[in-house]
Structure formats: structure tokens, C-alpha cells
Design a protein around this motif. Structure first.
Motif, PDB file in Angstrom:
ATOM      1  N   LEU A   1       3.075   6.350  -1.353  1.00  0.00           N
ATOM      2  CA  LEU A   1       3.343   7.181  -0.174  1.00  0.00           C
ATOM      3  C   LEU A   1       3.522   6.291   1.047  1.00  0.00           C
ATOM      4  CD1 LEU A   1       0.828  10.201  -0.424  1.00  0.00           C
ATOM      5  CD2 LEU A   1       3.171  10.030  -1.301  1.00  0.00           C
ATOM      6  N   GLU A   2       4.285   6.814   2.021  1.00  0.00           N
ATOM      7  CA  GLU A   2       4.374   6.145   3.317  1.00  0.00           C
ATOM      8  C   GLU A   2       3.956   7.134   4.394  1.00  0.00           C
ATOM      9  OE1 GLU A   2       8.421   4.921   3.873  1.00  0.00           O
ATOM     10  OE2 GLU A   2       9.218   6.956   3.820  1.00  0.00           O
ATOM     11  N   VAL A   3       3.396   6.608   5.473  1.00  0.00           N
ATOM     12  CA  VAL A   3       2.920   7.453   6.570  1.00  0.00           C
ATOM     13  C   VAL A   3       4.062   7.632   7.568  1.00  0.00           C
ATOM     14  CG1 VAL A   3       1.264   7.668   8.458  1.00  0.00           C
ATOM     15  CG2 VAL A   3       0.532   6.729   6.249  1.00  0.00           C
TER      16      VAL A   3
ATOM     17  N   VAL B   1       7.733   7.083  -0.726  1.00  0.00           N
ATOM     18  CA  VAL B   1       8.718   6.099  -0.297  1.00  0.00           C
ATOM     19  C   VAL B   1      10.068   6.572  -0.839  1.00  0.00           C
ATOM     20  CG1 VAL B   1       9.422   3.679  -0.458  1.00  0.00           C
ATOM     21  CG2 VAL B   1       6.997   4.258  -0.261  1.00  0.00           C
ATOM     22  N   GLN B   2      11.070   6.706   0.067  1.00  0.00           N
ATOM     23  CA  GLN B   2      12.324   7.367  -0.310  1.00  0.00           C
ATOM     24  C   GLN B   2      13.242   6.420  -1.083  1.00  0.00           C
ATOM     25  OE1 GLN B   2      12.980  10.943   0.717  1.00  0.00           O
ATOM     26  NE2 GLN B   2      10.783  10.575   0.598  1.00  0.00           N
ATOM     27  N   GLU B   3      13.989   7.016  -2.020  1.00  0.00           N
ATOM     28  CA  GLU B   3      14.987   6.259  -2.791  1.00  0.00           C
ATOM     29  C   GLU B   3      16.370   6.691  -2.337  1.00  0.00           C
ATOM     30  OE1 GLU B   3      13.845   6.530  -7.228  1.00  0.00           O
ATOM     31  OE2 GLU B   3      12.707   8.068  -6.153  1.00  0.00           O
TER      32      GLU B   3
ATOM     33  N   PRO C   1      -1.746   4.468   3.948  1.00  0.00           N
ATOM     34  CA  PRO C   1      -1.410   5.650   3.140  1.00  0.00           C
ATOM     35  C   PRO C   1      -2.591   6.072   2.272  1.00  0.00           C
ATOM     36  CG  PRO C   1       0.347   4.006   3.013  1.00  0.00           C
ATOM     37  CD  PRO C   1      -0.826   3.345   3.701  1.00  0.00           C
ATOM     38  N   SER C   2      -2.631   7.384   1.966  1.00  0.00           N
ATOM     39  CA  SER C   2      -3.749   7.906   1.179  1.00  0.00           C
ATOM     40  C   SER C   2      -3.577   7.616  -0.305  1.00  0.00           C
ATOM     41  CB  SER C   2      -3.891   9.409   1.402  1.00  0.00           C
ATOM     42  OG  SER C   2      -2.752  10.090   0.925  1.00  0.00           O
ATOM     43  N   HIS C   3      -2.349   7.402  -0.747  1.00  0.00           N
ATOM     44  CA  HIS C   3      -2.065   7.145  -2.154  1.00  0.00           C
ATOM     45  C   HIS C   3      -1.013   6.045  -2.244  1.00  0.00           C
ATOM     46  CE1 HIS C   3      -3.719  11.211  -2.485  1.00  0.00           C
ATOM     47  NE2 HIS C   3      -3.896  10.997  -3.757  1.00  0.00           N
ATOM     48  N   PRO C   4      -1.066   5.229  -3.302  1.00  0.00           N
ATOM     49  CA  PRO C   4       0.018   4.261  -3.505  1.00  0.00           C
ATOM     50  C   PRO C   4       1.334   5.018  -3.722  1.00  0.00           C
ATOM     51  CG  PRO C   4      -1.615   4.169  -5.311  1.00  0.00           C
ATOM     52  CD  PRO C   4      -2.070   5.230  -4.381  1.00  0.00           C
TER      53      PRO C   4
END
Lengths: 352, 352
Positions: free
Chosen positions: B28-30, B56-58, B23-26
């Protein structure tokens, strides 16, 4: 709704009513004579009126006319109103089995006036649709005088979508069609009346399918047919008179304070009004000011009732150089109207 | 569905799977690493992969990331799934209170291979969105070498809509963003690899709001930023594999028989396949032939299942000049795949 004191409607409104307009073909009726482009031509006010026609309707059916691409002849399409494949929920659109048509076909017809208040209209179309991108008609002309020629930008409607085209004329009798300006969906082309730092400029209004709002964009080019350098200028404003869509009116007017553009905005009830926009003279992508309130608001039976109630749609003016504009506009997608307004008065509303 | 014998998928498919992408940022998920643009660069196959990410989804929420126009920083937007103002009926779009967002934000990441079959991908974005027209990300690169430079055409997504932009590079390390090609809504820019009679040509695909179908258009220009002379080339064909929409793939390939364009078509189930189009060499608005059947059809788990099942989306190839193309394509809007096909074999399918 507030009526601005700076606008003075002509006592001769409506200037043109569809009942005064001769149909172009037997079997057709004229629904509207509206949204006139305008210019000063040989000392007279010239309107280029959108004449919308449809077949005389039969009970239980809706029918429309389209131009056959091969022959150039009109053909009538007729749909049963109780056919489950028909979707006729929008009075301007017929959808049948996944294919869309418009309910009327428009052409342009010239109307001329020596005093700018009483107009005489031609009995036959002046410019009509032709070719594959105009089979459902041509709509909403804007006229600009540029490099000694009159250029007419307009909307072409066909099964290829809603796109913008350009024509030129010297005499408003013979016309040269120059082709497509922007691919679909696009409308509301207002070409600047002179080049800025060597480039032509125009306003345009893409329609968006999934994301985003119907905003006014600016483009420029080295000629009038290849356009680029797109920038979005103004978007609809939530909660305001122009919250649903905006689009350019006629060509921008050069003033000492900037390019003055009279634009339309519609709200969630699809009530169309006219307001103003002031753009930097040298860098027209810079918006100097924008009307808080519209100065032209639908008023009276010609504008508040008709085919599309509560619509004023301005796309032409005559500027005699005395500081007063004769503004022309469509009322309710049905009639043509006029009003005077002083350029200084519009500019003063932009300083509040 | 019929699988064409002329296409040979790489045994190394999927070439890139989102689980392999950092991932480009902490936070985030690809979600996807798909729809790669491609070119031959310094003797190696270079992919310009669309990497789609989301927070990342909640549980109970849907969230997406957008780029803040002012700061260039990512910000997270979070919506309760039971909020009545939320419309999340399309997995690619979030609509909230009249405003649309996309569910993921994409950037481009370079992947390189000496043998064209096994790729090594960069750990960080190679080219990411910037400026007002890329706040929801950049998507679906096409690479063309022209006048000694590599030009990358791509889709920019923002609250201004879906539009097309151009960048250039010499080394795939530093890039110059050159601006908008076509105003919204538009996608699927395939620039011809050489001028024809002095003019640049490109294919493009407007999306239409009211009338008409999603067709492939041709435009030309004197440079790569001002475009005009629009013509519609091919439309969806009722009842066929490409009945719902069509759009260009990568740049047209010059053959002795004409410009060969590999294009995508989708049917009413939004199943995307790849077929071919042959255009006249001198007058590319003349369609010589068009595939009756697609030659690349979703097949196997990487293409038939995933984020958007039953999608193959080709927008890049490597041509080593031996008559074989390495075709690259996205599978199911999730992974990157490859296949070989002989140009002569594609041409022969167009003669039936």
C-alpha cells in the motif's frame, strides 16, 4: 409474467379511479388516487388514499402546485417546455435552474367501506401538507394501531428533500402531526404493531447518492420519534425482480413463524412487484426467508398502463383475523386496487 | 481570494504530510494524512488523522483495497482503465458494472504534540474499519469529551453507503465501537459537548438524491445512539462561497453569545472554505448569525494543490481556554494543517 395463484384481485378494481375524485381546489385536476394506507376502523375498511393533483395543464407549458410555507396557500409554478433551463426528463420531477420540484402535489383522503370491496371517498382532503417539510405534498401513508392510537407514517416532500414523518389520530377526523421520523432521503416507513423487548421497531428505506443500493433497513427506539440501532436487512438482488430497489410495504404481520413483511421490489425497468420477507419474532434483524418470486405482479390495464406503467405498490392491508388479508395497493401510480391473499399461502411460498 | 487577517497559520504547516506516514500494509501507499479530528488529551494536542491508502498503482490499471467483511483482511480490487464497464470520472470513486467503490481506504492514526505545533505520529493504525459498514474504510473523525469519555464520531463507507458511526475511548489506545448514528447517506456529525435541557444534540449532513440541497441538520436524543427531532438549520446560499454544500466542522463551542460552530461550505468549483455559525444556547435550532465570508480560505501549495485542490476541511480544534483556538484542518484532501484564531475575532466577524 407469471401470476401467482394465491392472490385474488377484487372484481371491483379499481376501487378508486382519479376521475371519481373531486379536486381539492378549483383549477386543479386529479392525476392519481393511489398507494392507499389501510386499517380496520370501527368495523369498516378505511383507506388513506394518496390523491395527487396538478394544475390543469396549458399547451407549451408544464405547471405544478406547491404550498407556500408562510401562508399555507397553494401557488402555481409554470415553466415553458422549450425553456433550456427546464429538465423534464422524469415525469415525476421538474428541474429548473438547479432547483427540483415534483410534478404533482399529494394529500391524503379517506375512503370507507362496510364490505371492504366498494368504497366511498370524502370530497375534501382529510390530511394535507403543512409546514416547511411538506410544501410539495405528503405521500404514501402507512397506518399502524399501537398503544390504542392510530399512527400514520408518511413521506413529506419539500425543497429540504424526501423525508418521513409521523401523525396520530383516534378518529381519522382530527390528527396530530408529531414530526420527522428520519432525515432525508428516506421513505417506506413500516412500524411494527407492537414493541419487541421494550423497544419500538420500524423498517425504513434510505435513498443513496453515491455508493450502495436502495435497501430495507431496520431501526428501533424507546419512543416513536428518536430512532437508532440501524441495521440493513435486505438489498436488491442482481438479475432478479427486485434488482433495482426494495422498500417496505405496510406494517409487519405477526405470525407463529415470524414477522411477515410484504415488500416492494423494482427491476431495471422500474416494474414494481410485491414479495414477502420473514423476520425473526424476537430478533427482527434476522431474515428467516425471502420470496424467490413476487406474489403480486402488475396485471391488467389498471396496473400495466397509467402514469407509471407496470407498478403495483402495496402499503396497506386489512386483517380481520380469519387468516385472509385484504391487501390494498396502488396500480400504475394512478388508481387504488385490492386483492385477497391467505397469510398461510404467503408463508408457504417462503418454504420452497 | 480574500484572506482573513484573523487566522494565523502555523509556520510548521503541513503538520503531517503523507510521505512521513508509514503504510499500514506492504504493497500500500499513503495518499493522504488529512482531516484530523483533535482534542486536548493529558495536556497535549492529540490529532486523529485520516490516513488514506491505496495499492501501489500499476500502469493501465486502477486498483483499490477493501476490507473483507468475513475475515477482516484487506483484499485488492484491480480494474483495467480501458474496460468499458469502468467509470473513473470522479477521482474519489470507482464504478464498475453498477457497483461503486472508493479509490482509497482510510483509517485513523494518532499524532501527539506537546507544543501543539510539531506532531509525532504513530507507525500503525490506531483505529481501523471493521464490520459490514466500514469495509471501504473510516473517515473524518470528530472528537468530543462528554460525560467523562472521549466520543469519536466518524464516517463509515461500504457497499451499504456512506453513514455515521460512534466510538468511545478513555485513553486513545482501546476503543469501543458503539454503532451507527444515522443511516446513509450522512456525514459531518458534530456532537454538542454538553446536554441542553437534558437532551444530547448533534449536527449532521444528509446527502440528497433527487430534490433539495446538502444542508446542515440538527438532531437530538436522550442518549447518543437514538436520534430524532430533526430540523434543517442552514442550506447552501446561491451565488456565495457555500452555494453547493455545507457541513458541520468540529463540535460547537459554547460562548456567551451562543454556540459557535465552524462549518465548511463548498462552491460550484468544489472549493471548500470554513465559516462560522452562531446558534442559540438554549434553543440551538435558532440560527443567530452566519458568516458572510469564510474566514479560512485555501491558500498556498498545501491547500491550493493536491489530491482535491482548493480544499480546507476543518474538523478538529484544541481549546486551551485562553480564548485562542488551535484549529486543525485538512489541506487538499492530502495533508494536515493548523492555524490559530481567537474566538472573539470569529464572533466579531458575525456582527458585521
Amino acid at each position: 409474467m407469471f401470476q401467482s395463484p394465491i392472490v385474488h384481485r377484487f372484481p371491483t378494481n379499481p376501487l378508486i379511479h382519479p376521475s371519481q375524485v373531486k379536486p381539492s381546489h378549483p383549477g386543479l385536476e386529479v392525476l392519481g388516487a393511489f398507494n392507499p394506507g389501510a386499517t380496520l376502523f370501527e368495523g369498516k375498511s378505511l383507506l388513506f388514499v394518496r390523491v395527487a393533483e396538478r394544475p390543469v395543464q396549458e399547451k407549451g407549458y408544464v405547471s405544478t402546485a406547491v404550498m407556500d410555507e408562510e401562508s399555507g396557500e397553494l401557488k402555481i409554478l409554470r415553466f415553458r417546455l422549450d425553456d433550456p433551463k427546464l429538465d423534464f426528463s422524469d415525469p415525476r420531477l421538474i428541474r429548473y435552474d438547479g432547483v427540483g420540484y415534483v410534478t404533482s402535489i399529494s394529500h391524503f383522503r379517506k375512503a370507507v367501506s362496510a364490505d371492504g370491496r366498494v368504497f366511498t371517498m370524502d370530497d375534501a382532503p382529510t390530511l394535507a401538507g403543512s409546514g416547511p417539510h411538506e410544501t410539495y405534498g405528503i405521500e404514501d401513508a402507512r397506518i399502524v394501531k399501537l398503544d390504542g392510537l392510530y399512527y400514520i407514517s408518511y413521506t413529506g416532500v419539500s425543497k429540504s428533500g424526501v423525508l418521513t414523518l409521523l401523525a396520530s389520530t383516534r378518529d381519522f377526523q382530527s390528527f396530530e402531526k408529531l414530526g420527522i421520523i428520519f432525515a432525508p432521503d428516506n421513505k417506506d416507513i413500516a412500524i411494527f404493531p407492537e414493541r419487541i423487548n421494550g423497544r419500538y421497531y420500524t423498517l425504513h428505506r434510505p435513498a443513496l447518492k453515491h455508493l450502495g443500493a436502495m435497501a430495507i433497513w431496520l431501526a428501533s427506539g424507546e419512543n416513536l420519534l428518536d430512532w437508532g440501532h440501524h441495521r440493513d436487512l435486505i438489498s436488491p438482488r442482481p438479475g432478479r425482480w427486485d434488482c433495482e430497489r426494495v422498500g417496505a410495504g405496510a406494517s409487519p404481520i405477526k405470525t407463529s413463524e415470524g414477522w411477515l413483511e410484504l415488500y416492494h421490489g423494482a427491476d431495471n425497468n422500474i416494474r414494481y412487484c410485491t414479495g414477502a420477507l420473514l423476520l425473526d419474532l424476537e430478533e427482527p434483524w434476522k431474515v428467516i426467508a425471502r420470496s424467490g418470486d413476487p406474489f403480486l405482479v402488475p396485471h391488467g390495464p389498471c396496473e400495466e398502463t397509467g402514469f407509471m406503467p407496470n407498478v403495483v405498490f402495496h402499503n396497506g392491508f386489512v386483517d380481520r383475523g380469519d387468516g385472509q388479508l385484504d391487501l390494498f395497493y396502488g396500480g400504475a401510480d394512478e388508481v387504488s386496487c385490492g386483492a385477497t391473499v391467505a397469510i398461510a399461502d404467503i408463508l408457504s411460498t417462503l418454504k420452497c
